[in-house]
Enzyme design. Structure first.
Site, PDB file in Angstrom:
ATOM      1  N   GLY A   1      12.876  15.993  31.741  1.00  0.00           N
ATOM      2  CA  GLY A   1      13.872  14.944  31.877  1.00  0.00           C
ATOM      3  C   GLY A   1      13.211  13.619  32.210  1.00  0.00           C
ATOM      4  O   GLY A   1      12.714  12.913  31.328  1.00  0.00           O
TER       5      GLY A   1
ATOM      6  N   GLU B   1      15.803  26.452  33.753  1.00  0.00           N
ATOM      7  CA  GLU B   1      15.792  25.280  34.620  1.00  0.00           C
ATOM      8  C   GLU B   1      16.532  25.572  35.916  1.00  0.00           C
ATOM      9  O   GLU B   1      17.769  25.524  35.958  1.00  0.00           O
ATOM     10  CB  GLU B   1      16.482  24.097  33.927  1.00  0.00           C
TER      11      GLU B   1
ATOM     12  N   ASN C   1      14.285  15.588  27.353  1.00  0.00           N
ATOM     13  CA  ASN C   1      15.739  15.470  27.434  1.00  0.00           C
ATOM     14  C   ASN C   1      16.023  14.100  28.049  1.00  0.00           C
ATOM     15  O   ASN C   1      15.882  13.919  29.249  1.00  0.00           O
ATOM     16  CB  ASN C   1      16.307  16.599  28.307  1.00  0.00           C
ATOM     17  N   TRP C   2      16.388  13.176  27.185  1.00  0.00           N
ATOM     18  CA  TRP C   2      16.555  11.800  27.663  1.00  0.00           C
ATOM     19  C   TRP C   2      17.832  11.608  28.472  1.00  0.00           C
ATOM     20  O   TRP C   2      18.021  10.584  29.119  1.00  0.00           O
ATOM     21  CB  TRP C   2      16.592  10.839  26.468  1.00  0.00           C
ATOM     22  N   LYS C   3      18.752  12.583  28.409  1.00  0.00           N
ATOM     23  CA  LYS C   3      20.041  12.452  29.096  1.00  0.00           C
ATOM     24  C   LYS C   3      20.730  11.140  28.658  1.00  0.00           C
ATOM     25  O   LYS C   3      20.548  10.728  27.524  1.00  0.00           O
ATOM     26  CB  LYS C   3      19.842  12.534  30.614  1.00  0.00           C
TER      27      LYS C   3
ATOM     28  N   SER D   1      11.747  18.804  37.004  1.00  0.00           N
ATOM     29  CA  SER D   1      10.685  17.983  37.603  1.00  0.00           C
ATOM     30  C   SER D   1       9.290  18.327  37.088  1.00  0.00           C
ATOM     31  O   SER D   1       8.316  18.277  37.829  1.00  0.00           O
ATOM     32  CB  SER D   1      10.742  18.068  39.136  1.00  0.00           C
TER      33      SER D   1
ATOM     34  N   HIS E   1      23.073  22.838  29.165  1.00  0.00           N
ATOM     35  CA  HIS E   1      22.322  22.148  30.221  1.00  0.00           C
ATOM     36  C   HIS E   1      23.126  22.181  31.516  1.00  0.00           C
ATOM     37  O   HIS E   1      24.354  22.057  31.500  1.00  0.00           O
ATOM     38  CB  HIS E   1      22.012  20.709  29.816  1.00  0.00           C
TER      39      HIS E   1
HETATM   40  P1  PGA Z   1      13.889  16.591  35.181  1.00  0.00           P
HETATM   41  O1  PGA Z   1      15.041  17.112  34.210  1.00  0.00           O
HETATM   42  O2  PGA Z   1      12.586  16.801  34.442  1.00  0.00           O
HETATM   43  O3  PGA Z   1      14.197  15.136  35.384  1.00  0.00           O
HETATM   44  O4  PGA Z   1      13.956  17.381  36.420  1.00  0.00           O
HETATM   45  C1  PGA Z   1      14.880  18.264  33.459  1.00  0.00           C
HETATM   46  C2  PGA Z   1      16.146  18.553  32.681  1.00  0.00           C
HETATM   47  O5  PGA Z   1      17.236  18.322  33.213  1.00  0.00           O
HETATM   48  O6  PGA Z   1      16.097  19.031  31.534  1.00  0.00           O
END
Ligand code: PGA
Length: 249
Positions: free
Chosen positions: A234, A167, A10-12, A213, A95
């Site tokens: 992420g 999540e 998930n590149w956001k 994470s 999300h």
């Molecule tokens: P993160 O994000 O791996 O940076 O904690 C995960 C996500 O929001 O899908």
């Protein structure tokens, strides 16, 4: 039937088109022998570039959100048909950042999920509790409510195109991972909800990811858990070497 695990990035709101090309091109050779399904959920503006760069590889391209209407006066939104036309295969819904910062509710998450399924897309629906909810002992209650809400009016047939991502919100981008055991236990609760709604076979075959994470260091331990069928990544999905290590856990 054995199910294929799924590791999705998930590149956001990261990566320009030029950076997208670079990242995907670097990733292609690193994940070519992956045993799992590999997906990159990129910003809308990067979809075409990502798809071109991934052509001929095992990397699938996903989007990060979708609106429920077919078209109309919804400034700033993107429809499922628009995504389909760009040959997007997956889309995220629900999300926690959408829920936290953009007012998504269980109801809008459900509407978006249904619209994506109607258009023939696959959906990764995200659920997870806040830190305050965990501390108040409400984790089971929250993920149960979110799962039931997200899946409302979705048929057993459509469910085959749904992946759930668990999540815990407090683990996202914080470097704090749920222990593998905690993640496994909560996913078991989610699977039980699916079983109540759709029966045992659907519950066994639906893929439920862990996210929060997840990185090259903890991926193997998390993926070794019985209930965990994949990861939603992420931060670690923005570096090809790191993402590849998670994919090849
Ligand atoms: P993160 O994000 O791996 O940076 O904690 C995960 C996500 O929001 O899908």
């Amino acid at each position: 039937m054995t199910k294929k695990t799924i590791i999705a990035g998930n590149w956001k709101m990261n990566k320009t088109n030029a950076e997208t090309k670079e990242l995907i091109q670097a990733l292609v050779p690193l994940v070519k022998d992956a045993k799992c399904e590999v997906v990159c959920c990129v910003p809308f503006t990067d979809i075409v570039t990502a798809r071109k760069a991934a052509r001929g590889s095992n990397i699938k391209i996903g989007a990060q959100n979708v609106h429920w209407a077919e078209k109309g006066a919804f400034t700033g939104e993107i429809s499922a048909e628009m995504l389909k036309e760009l040959k997007v295969q997956y889309v995220l819904t629900g999300h926690s950042e959408r829920r936290q910062y953009f007012g998504e509710t269980d109801e809008t998450v459900n509407l978006r999920t249904k619209a994506a399924l109607n258009a023939g897309l696959k959906v990764i629906v995200c659920v997870g509790e806040l830190l305050s909810e965990r501390e108040a002992g409400k984790t089971a209650e929250v993920v149960t409510r979110q799962t039931i809400g997200a899946l409302k009016d979705i048929s057993k047939q459509e469910l085959k195109r749904v992946v759930i991502a668990y999540e815990p919100v407090w683990a996202i981008g914080t470097g704090k991972t749920a222990t593998a055991q905690d993640a496994n236990d909560t996913i078991k609760i989610i699977r039980k909800v699916v079983r109540k709604l759709y029966g045992r076979a659907s519950a066994n075959s639906i893929r439920i990811q862990y996210g929060g994470s997840m990185n090259p260091k903890n991926a193997s331990e998390l993926m070794a858990m019985k209930e965990i069928d994949g990861g939603l990544i992420g931060g670690a999905s923005l570096k090809p070497e790191d993402f590849a290590k998670v994919v090849n856990y």
